[in-house]
Write an enzyme that holds these catalytic residues in place. Structure first.
Site, PDB file in Angstrom:
ATOM      1  N   HIS A  44      -9.391  -3.488  10.197  1.00 40.99           N
ATOM      2  CA  HIS A  44      -9.343  -3.308   8.741  1.00 40.99           C
ATOM      3  C   HIS A  44      -9.848  -4.548   8.001  1.00 40.99           C
ATOM      4  O   HIS A  44     -10.225  -4.452   6.839  1.00 40.99           O
ATOM      5  CB  HIS A  44      -7.901  -3.044   8.283  1.00 40.99           C
ATOM      6  N   GLU A  93      -9.679   4.412   6.328  1.00 39.46           N
ATOM      7  CA  GLU A  93      -8.827   4.870   7.429  1.00 39.46           C
ATOM      8  C   GLU A  93      -9.589   5.673   8.491  1.00 39.46           C
ATOM      9  O   GLU A  93      -9.426   5.437   9.682  1.00 39.46           O
ATOM     10  CB  GLU A  93      -7.625   5.654   6.898  1.00 39.46           C
ATOM     11  N   GLU A 123       0.847  -1.187   0.000  1.00 40.89           N
ATOM     12  CA  GLU A 123       0.000   0.000   0.000  1.00 40.89           C
ATOM     13  C   GLU A 123       0.890   1.247   0.000  1.00 40.89           C
ATOM     14  O   GLU A 123       1.864   1.282   0.756  1.00 40.89           O
ATOM     15  CB  GLU A 123      -0.918   0.027   1.237  1.00 40.89           C
ATOM     16  N   GLY A 131       3.507   2.432  11.016  1.00 46.89           N
ATOM     17  CA  GLY A 131       3.213   1.646  12.212  1.00 46.89           C
ATOM     18  C   GLY A 131       2.981   0.175  11.895  1.00 46.89           C
ATOM     19  O   GLY A 131       3.576  -0.707  12.509  1.00 46.89           O
ATOM     20  N   ALA A 132       2.103  -0.082  10.931  1.00 46.06           N
ATOM     21  CA  ALA A 132       1.732  -1.464  10.625  1.00 46.06           C
ATOM     22  C   ALA A 132       0.955  -1.499   9.320  1.00 46.06           C
ATOM     23  O   ALA A 132       0.595  -0.452   8.787  1.00 46.06           O
ATOM     24  CB  ALA A 132       0.870  -2.025  11.748  1.00 46.06           C
ATOM     25  N   MET A 133       0.695  -2.719   8.836  1.00 46.64           N
ATOM     26  CA  MET A 133      -0.029  -2.848   7.577  1.00 46.64           C
ATOM     27  C   MET A 133      -0.979  -4.038   7.635  1.00 46.64           C
ATOM     28  O   MET A 133      -0.599  -5.142   8.036  1.00 46.64           O
ATOM     29  CB  MET A 133       0.990  -3.015   6.433  1.00 46.64           C
ATOM     30  N   GLU A 134      -2.209  -3.801   7.179  1.00 45.03           N
ATOM     31  CA  GLU A 134      -3.305  -4.751   7.378  1.00 45.03           C
ATOM     32  C   GLU A 134      -3.423  -5.838   6.305  1.00 45.03           C
ATOM     33  O   GLU A 134      -4.525  -6.344   6.063  1.00 45.03           O
ATOM     34  CB  GLU A 134      -4.619  -3.970   7.436  1.00 45.03           C
ATOM     35  N   HIS A 175      -6.484  -1.711  15.375  1.00 44.18           N
ATOM     36  CA  HIS A 175      -6.692  -0.991  14.103  1.00 44.18           C
ATOM     37  C   HIS A 175      -6.501  -1.933  12.902  1.00 44.18           C
ATOM     38  O   HIS A 175      -7.365  -2.010  12.025  1.00 44.18           O
ATOM     39  CB  HIS A 175      -5.711   0.184  14.036  1.00 44.18           C
ATOM     40  N   GLU A 176      -5.370  -2.635  12.882  1.00 46.99           N
ATOM     41  CA  GLU A 176      -5.103  -3.503  11.715  1.00 46.99           C
ATOM     42  C   GLU A 176      -6.113  -4.641  11.657  1.00 46.99           C
ATOM     43  O   GLU A 176      -6.561  -5.031  10.581  1.00 46.99           O
ATOM     44  CB  GLU A 176      -3.665  -4.052  11.749  1.00 46.99           C
TER      45      GLU A 176
HETATM   46  N1  B3K Z   1      -2.904   1.056   5.714  1.00 44.02           N
HETATM   47  C1  B3K Z   1      -1.608   1.203   6.308  1.00 44.02           C
HETATM   48  C2  B3K Z   1      -0.886   2.436   5.890  1.00 44.02           C
HETATM   49  C3  B3K Z   1      -0.231   2.340   4.579  1.00 44.02           C
HETATM   50  C4  B3K Z   1       0.621   3.562   4.323  1.00 44.02           C
HETATM   51  C5  B3K Z   1       1.179   3.570   2.958  1.00 44.02           C
HETATM   52  N2  B3K Z   1       2.117   4.664   2.784  1.00 44.02           N
HETATM   53  C6  B3K Z   1      -1.664   1.147   7.796  1.00 44.02           C
HETATM   54  C7  B3K Z   1      -2.957   1.500   8.406  1.00 44.02           C
HETATM   55  O1  B3K Z   1      -3.479   2.583   8.284  1.00 44.02           O
HETATM   56  O2  B3K Z   1      -3.528   0.654   9.022  1.00 44.02           O
HETATM   57 ZN    ZN Z   2      -5.404   1.989   8.817  1.00 47.31          ZN
END
Ligand code: B3K
Ligand code: ZN
Length: 882
Positions: free
Chosen positions: A307, A326, A127, A267-270, A303-304
């Site tokens: 998602h 988001e 992403e 921070g993290a990615m879902e 949060h993740e």
């Molecule tokens: N969806 C990701 C963020 C991606 C950022 C890309 N530059 C984390 C989050 O909002 O949960």
């Molecule tokens: Zn998010």
């Protein structure tokens, strides 16, 4: 620089081609990973005209071969960012298979986007548009495909080879290499694809869903860190349960994996079924993580996880709709944190983010609506506006529709759109239809940028007319939009009489809706003080001409704890601003002017603090003075150095005046210290002692220094250690340096903990701060390629060391510019994040502005500038031209 072309929301066109399935075969190799992608493509019959070439996105790829239905094609066209299969070659085919072979170089990928190799582990981040750095594809969120992913890797080196979905095969091939195949049955956009391979410690658990399905939970962390994963794993189980109970949403795959890595841009990615986390938001135990870290881990894990429904099952049609997932998911994680930990603390944290960062963004060159209209680099739009203001917009819907109305809207949203890629309008329409409400005016929040300002005046009662509150709203033009309209604003309020009793108001749920430029509310009382915007019910600034006495009245008598905190912040703001203004008006600005706070004010503050003996949470918030960033919001033409000095003087004065109360209370509190455990009660106990010590430290006496030293020595947890260090940072430099050295000796091998150390150094008011930063950058734990390190050192300096960054001679600005020019060549995404303090120039005086501008021009002159930096820097420079 590649072409800096902006994309517009209004240009959206549905894809001419769809990709139903993708089979990926990835042979991992540090410098020459090979990727074979087999795509089943068909015409999108819902698009009317069909004569389009098939244009696949790709970046930094070495193309090897292209096969169409098994036959080699040579008619393709390749340019820097695309692989184009001409319409002529496919026009007679309704469906076809395209196989593409290419190679990539994960080892040299410093952008940490696409596939990269760090700390001997392979990891992906796709992403927003990183999948195109892995293979050619329709890299847009409205193309949903079923993925089958086969990965070949060395068995010894990579015991864990992961991708999305379920594991369907794990074999050894003829070359003695491990071959692992994953299949994800849920169609997904490519930004949710993930691949991880490495040697990790694994923590396993399971969760039984409300319908009785067993889900395996697996957490992967660096070797030796297994025991630091328990809090994250238990947070995950809480999040799974909470989403079932609150929104009726169950997890859908048989396995949920979380991997923690040290090199990560955010921070993290879902990613579906395979979240990748920055290790900072996974690893925690009493010795290495603060209570705030524990809180953040629970919130980000939540949060993740959330998602999975708001983002993955229902995704965005295009990136302009980012707030669809988001804003909504941030709102959901805030509700989760409020339920798990504390409503008050969660709300105050969030309001600080809005006031310190989002208002500043809206007042600067990057102002944009929560659904932006125009973007050059999508990564630049993962902003506090899209995320946090986006969440405030969702919160307003929740306020207006109520808990059950909001839930009905969510139910309808999933009923209508599960498995689809949709827009923000689709979401609001579901809310509207489920409640039979008219949200058309409300939708303006999605397209209008800027911070509305609400002014409230009290019209006194007359013989014939009741007392009245007169409301008006206005939104100033922003860098992106000149004309603004009145928005739909829910304003929660209460009114209190001068004797402190509360006045009954004729309002539903205590909320006044201001949906025109002006409106008024009758109040049936002889006189009263309005307590406005309780709970920060709308993301606006409120102006009311309060006297200091009225603010003190609110502090003592408001029903809402949030409003009491808000009043305390206004009181401090008032004291600091008044002192700052008297300092600016004095001739010789270098002469330090003492601040004087009225005894009456001190007495009331102390009385309130004493009465809150058994409410440590609220008390610790009331003892915390607003940050410099939030003070900036109430001022213009600011001399930042003078503001810092004024703030220091006022806090020093407050600290002296309250010192005997603070010392007695602090000592009584420390007698009640118990062994570390993370829960609300003990976290609030620590929070209060640390807030008291911090305030005491502004009055630098030997007694206070001894207390700080004692706290450091006795601390059995990271929260108190850091509390002592932050207090020392306010008090004596030699004590601070002494404790920092001890801290380094104890934690030099722990990367996550050392980030705190870097950040403390970077925010200290050393006279030789720039030399210090340069020295720290050569520390063995520092690595310019690691975003956590860069954020801790350079980010903390630029964002939070006001005195150092805004040094009179412009050296702080020059330092940042030099750093960013170098960083941009490695990791443009992180460079663009850190340029923020240099582009948000509004509010500062001309002297600062001129010097900042000079550095922005130096950055701009760089011939190889990334799109990321170009977009932000050029916008900031353009704002001068207006
Ligand atoms: N969806 C990701 C963020 C991606 C950022 C890309 N530059 C984390 C989050 O909002 O949960
Ligand atoms: Zn998010």
């Amino acid at each position: 620089m590649t072409q800096s072309i902006s994309k517009k929301r209004s240009d959206y066109r549905a894809p001419e081609y769809l990709i139903d399935t993708i089979n990926l075969f990835v042979r991992l190799h540090p410098t020459e990973t090979s990727v074979v992608s087999e795509l089943n493509i068909r015409l999108n019959t819902s698009v009317e005209r069909h004569d389009a070439d098939l244009c696949l996105d790709g970046q930094d790829l070495q193309l090897k071969a292209v096969l169409l239905n098994g036959e080699r094609v040579d008619s393709y066209v390749q340019n820097q960012n695309q692989l184009i299969i001409p319409y002529e070659s496919i026009k007679d085919l309704k469906e076809f298979t395209l196989s593409i072979s290419n190679t990539i170089n994960p080892q040299d990928n410093g952008s940490l986007e696409g596939l990269y190799l760090s700390n001997n582990a392979y990891c992906t981040q796709c992403e927003a548009e990183g999948f195109r750095k892995i293979t050619y594809f329709l890299d847009r969120p409205d193309v949903l495909s079923v993925y089958t992913v086969k990965i070949e890797a060395d068995k010894q080196q990579f015991p864990h080879v992961l991708s999305n979905g379920n594991l369907i095969e794990d074999t050894t091939n003829e070359r003695g290499l491990r071959c692992v195949t994953w299949h994800d049955p849920f169609p997904k956009p490519c930004y949710l694809f993930a691949l991880v391979a490495g040697d990790f410690d694994k923590l396993s658990d399971s969760f039984t869903t409300s319908s009785g399905r067993e889900v395996a939970l697996e957490l992967f962390v660096d070797k030796g860190k297994r025991e630091q994963g328990h809090h994250a794993l238990s947070s995950l189980k809480k999040a799974m349960k909470w989403d079932e109970e609150t929104f009726g949403l169950e997890y859908d795959l048989d396995i949920y994996m979380v991997v923690a890595v040290d090199f990560f841009n955010m921070g993290a990615m879902e990613n579906k079924g395979l979240n990748v986390f920055n290790s900072k938001y996974v690893l925690a135990d009493a010795n290495t993580a603060t209570d705030d870290d524990f809180f953040n881990i629970e919130s980000i894990i939540g949060h993740e996880y959330f998602h999975n429904w708001t983002g993955n099952r229902v995704t965005c049609r295009d990136w302009f709709q980012l707030s669809l997932k988001e804003g909504l998911t941030v709102f959901r994680d805030q509700k989760f944190s409020a339920d798990m930990f504390s409503e008050l603390a969660t709300r105050i944290n969030q309001v600080k983010v809005m006031r310190e960062h989002q208002f500043a963004e809206d007042a600067g060159p990057m102002s944009h609506p929560i659904r932006p209209d125009e973007v050059i680099e999508m990564n630049n739009f993962y902003t506090v506006t899209v995320y946090d203001k986006g969440a405030e917009v969702i919160r307003m819907l929740h306020t207006l529709l109520g808990e059950s109305g909001f839930r009905a809207g969510m139910d309808l949203y999933f009923e209508r759109h599960d498995g689809q890629a949709v827009t923000c309008d689709d979401f609001v329409n579901a809310m509207q239809d489920a409640n039979d409400a008219d949200l058309n005016h409300f939708k303006l929040w999605y397209s209008q940028s800027g911070t509305p300002e609400v002014t409230v005046e009290k019209i006194p009662k007359t013989e014939h007319e009741p007392m009245r509150l007169q409301f008006s709203q206005t939104t100033s033009p922003t860098s992106d939009q000149v004309n603004k309209q009145a928005l739909y604003l829910p304003i929660k309020l209460e009114c209190i009489e001068y004797n402190g009793s509360s006045v009954a108001l004729d309002l539903q749920q205590g909320t006044f809706v201001l949906d025109t430029e002006t409106a008024s509310l009758d109040v049936h009382a002889n006189d009263c003080v309005p307590v406005l915007l309780s709970d920060f019910s709308a993301p606006v600034k409120v102006h009311y001409d309060y006297s200091l006495e009225e603010l003190l009245l609110i502090l003592q008598h408001a029903q809402s704890d949030y409003s009491r905190w808000d009043a305390s912040q206004s009181i401090y703001q008032r004291l600091i601003t008044q002192h700052y203004e008297s300092m600016t008006s004095q001739k010789n600005k270098d002469v330090v002017q003492a601040s004087r706070i009225d005894n009456d004010v001190i007495e009331i503050l102390q009385k309130v603090f004493v009465e809150l003996e058994h409410e440590p949470e609220l008390l610790s918030e009331l003892l915390t003075v607003p940050s410099t960033e939030s003070l900036m919001q109430g001022l213009s033409d600011v001399d930042p150095l003078l503001l810092v000095a004024a703030k220091k003087n006022v806090i020093g004065e407050l600290s002296r005046a309250l010192s005997s109360y603070l010392i007695t209370r602090y000592q009584a509190l420390t007698k009640l210290d118990k062994d570390y455990v993370y829960n609300k009660e003990s976290a609030n106990h620590r929070r209060l002692s640390n807030a008291m010590l911090y305030l005491l430290a502004s009055n630098d006496t030997e007694e206070v220094q001894a207390m700080i030293q004692d706290r450091y020595r006795r601390a059995d947890n990271m929260t108190d250690l850091l509390g002592a260090l932050k207090a020392a940072q306010q008090s004596s430099l030699s004590l601070f340096e002494d404790l920092m050295q001890k801290f380094e000796e104890s934690y030099q091998d722990n990367a996550v903990v050392m980030d705190k150390w870097f950040s403390l150094h970077a925010t200290t008011s050393y006279s030789d701060i720039l030399e210090r930063l340069t020295l720290l950058a050569s520390h063995r734990q520092f690595n310019m390629k690691n975003p956590n390190k860069v954020r801790s050192l350079v980010g903390s300096f630029a964002f939070y060391n006001t005195a150092g960054f805004h040094a009179k001679d412009g050296s702080g600005y020059r330092f940042l510019a030099d750093y960013l020019i170098n960083l941009d060549a490695i990791n443009p995404q992180v460079a663009a994040r850190l340029v923020t303090p240099l582009i948000q120039r509004n509010g500062y005086n001309q002297h600062c502005n001129d010097l900042m501008k000079k550095q922005l021009e130096r950055i701009m002159a760089n011939k190889t500038l990334s799109n990321d930096l170009f977009e932000k820097v050029s916008k900031s420079l353009l704002s001068d031209a207006d």
